[in-house]
Design a protein around this motif. Structure first.
Motif, mmCIF file in Angstrom:
data_model
loop_
_atom_site.group_PDB
_atom_site.id
_atom_site.type_symbol
_atom_site.label_atom_id
_atom_site.label_comp_id
_atom_site.label_asym_id
_atom_site.label_seq_id
_atom_site.Cartn_x
_atom_site.Cartn_y
_atom_site.Cartn_z
ATOM 1 N N ASP A 1 5.912 -16.561 26.965
ATOM 2 C CA ASP A 1 5.360 -17.160 28.182
ATOM 3 C C ASP A 1 4.178 -18.071 27.869
ATOM 4 N N MET A 2 3.321 -17.643 26.943
ATOM 5 C CA MET A 2 2.165 -18.466 26.586
ATOM 6 C C MET A 2 2.597 -19.747 25.867
ATOM 7 N N ALA A 3 3.611 -19.652 25.019
ATOM 8 C CA ALA A 3 4.120 -20.852 24.356
ATOM 9 C C ALA A 3 4.704 -21.816 25.382
ATOM 10 N N ALA A 4 5.414 -21.280 26.361
ATOM 11 C CA ALA A 4 5.953 -22.123 27.440
ATOM 12 C C ALA A 4 4.816 -22.733 28.261
ATOM 13 N N ALA A 5 3.742 -21.978 28.456
ATOM 14 C CA ALA A 5 2.582 -22.497 29.195
ATOM 15 C C ALA A 5 1.953 -23.681 28.464
ATOM 16 N N ALA A 6 1.970 -23.643 27.133
ATOM 17 C CA ALA A 6 1.435 -24.775 26.361
ATOM 18 C C ALA A 6 2.248 -26.038 26.636
ATOM 19 N N VAL A 7 3.554 -25.897 26.729
ATOM 20 C CA VAL A 7 4.404 -27.051 27.048
ATOM 21 C C VAL A 7 4.095 -27.536 28.463
ATOM 22 N N LEU A 8 3.941 -26.613 29.390
ATOM 23 C CA LEU A 8 3.610 -26.977 30.765
ATOM 24 C C LEU A 8 2.299 -27.756 30.831
ATOM 25 N N MET A 9 1.291 -27.295 30.114
ATOM 26 C CA MET A 9 0.002 -27.988 30.104
ATOM 27 C C MET A 9 0.147 -29.402 29.524
ATOM 28 N N ALA A 10 0.905 -29.526 28.446
ATOM 29 C CA ALA A 10 1.123 -30.842 27.838
ATOM 30 C C ALA A 10 1.859 -31.758 28.803
ATOM 31 N N ALA A 11 2.852 -31.223 29.500
ATOM 32 C CA ALA A 11 3.619 -32.028 30.458
ATOM 33 C C ALA A 11 2.739 -32.461 31.636
ATOM 34 N N ILE A 12 1.875 -31.576 32.099
ATOM 35 C CA ILE A 12 0.949 -31.934 33.186
ATOM 36 C C ILE A 12 0.011 -33.046 32.727
ATOM 37 N N LEU A 13 -0.501 -32.935 31.504
ATOM 38 C CA LEU A 13 -1.339 -34.003 30.953
ATOM 39 C C LEU A 13 -0.574 -35.321 30.901
ATOM 40 N N ALA A 14 0.673 -35.268 30.435
ATOM 41 C CA ALA A 14 1.483 -36.492 30.349
ATOM 42 C C ALA A 14 1.705 -37.099 31.728
ATOM 43 N N LEU A 15 1.978 -36.265 32.719
ATOM 44 C CA LEU A 15 2.149 -36.773 34.080
ATOM 45 C C LEU A 15 0.860 -37.399 34.612
ATOM 46 N N ALA A 16 -0.276 -36.765 34.338
ATOM 47 C CA ALA A 16 -1.559 -37.299 34.803
ATOM 48 C C ALA A 16 -1.857 -38.646 34.152
ATOM 49 N N VAL A 17 -1.657 -38.734 32.845
ATOM 50 C CA VAL A 17 -1.899 -40.002 32.143
ATOM 51 C C VAL A 17 -0.952 -41.071 32.666
ATOM 52 N N GLY A 18 0.317 -40.703 32.840
ATOM 53 C CA GLY A 18 1.284 -41.653 33.386
ATOM 54 C C GLY A 18 0.889 -42.135 34.768
ATOM 55 N N ALA A 19 0.439 -41.225 35.607
ATOM 56 C CA ALA A 19 0.015 -41.600 36.960
ATOM 57 C C ALA A 19 -1.190 -42.537 36.925
ATOM 58 N N ILE A 20 -2.156 -42.234 36.072
ATOM 59 C CA ILE A 20 -3.363 -43.066 35.969
ATOM 60 C C ILE A 20 -3.003 -44.477 35.504
ATOM 61 N N ILE A 21 -2.063 -44.578 34.585
ATOM 62 C CA ILE A 21 -1.701 -45.895 34.044
ATOM 63 C C ILE A 21 -0.707 -46.628 34.928
ATOM 64 N N PHE A 22 0.336 -45.931 35.385
ATOM 65 C CA PHE A 22 1.429 -46.622 36.066
ATOM 66 C C PHE A 22 1.215 -46.852 37.552
ATOM 67 N N LEU A 23 0.653 -45.883 38.264
ATOM 68 C CA LEU A 23 0.560 -46.009 39.715
ATOM 69 C C LEU A 23 -0.215 -47.243 40.178
#
Length: 124
Positions: A98-120
Motif C-alpha cells: 500500500d505504501m509503495a502504491a501511495a508513492a506512485v499516487l503522490m508522483a502522479a498527483i505531482l505530475a497532474l499539478a505540474v501539468g495543470a500549472i503549465i498547460f491550463l
C-alpha cells in the motif's frame, strides 16, 4: 587485491545497460499501469509540442514523467519481491504494498499539478 570479477571493463558496463533495458522491456510489456503512464506521458509530450512550451517547462514536464515511471517501477519491484517473500496474505506485506502504491499516487498527483500549472493557462 582486486579480483578479476571486480575490474572495470567497458564490456561489463555495457552488459549492465542490457540488464536495465531488459527491466524496462519487462516493465512496459508486463505491467498494465506502465502502459497507462506511457499513454499519459505521450499525451503530455504531444501537448507540450503543440503548445510550444519553454525549456524550463519541458524540464518540469519530463522530470515529473520520469518521477512517475520511477515510482511505478519501484512499486512493481516491491510487489514482486513481497510476493516472493510472503506468498500468503500478510498484513505487514499489505502495508508495504500500500505504501509503495501511495508513492506512485503522490508522483502522479505531482505530475497532474505540474501539468495543470503549465498547460491550463496556455489552453484557456
Amino acid at each position: 587485491m582486486e579480483n578479476e570479477k571486480d575490474k572495470f571493463t567497458i564490456a561489463a558496463r555495457l552488459k549492465s545497460f542490457k540488464y536495465a533495458f531488459n527491466g524496462l522491456k519487462h516493465f512496459f510489456v508486463v505491467e498494465h499501469n506502465a502502459r497507462i503512464h506511457l499513454v499519459a506521458a505521450a499525451f503530455a509530450i504531444g501537448l507540450s509540442f503543440y503548445l510550444n512550451i519553454s525549456s524550463l517547462e519541458w524540464i518540469a514536464i519530463l522530470a515529473v514523467i520520469v518521477v512517475v515511471f520511477v515510482a511505478e517501477i519501484f512499486n512493481s519491484c516491491m510487489e514482486k519481491l513481497s510476493d516472493v517473500v510472503s506468498p500468503e496474505v500478510n498484513p505487514q506485506i499489505k502495508i508495504v504494498k500500500d505504501m509503495a502504491a501511495a508513492a506512485v499516487l503522490m508522483a502522479a498527483i505531482l505530475a497532474l499539478a505540474v501539468g495543470a500549472i503549465i498547460f491550463l493557462p496556455k489552453l484557456f
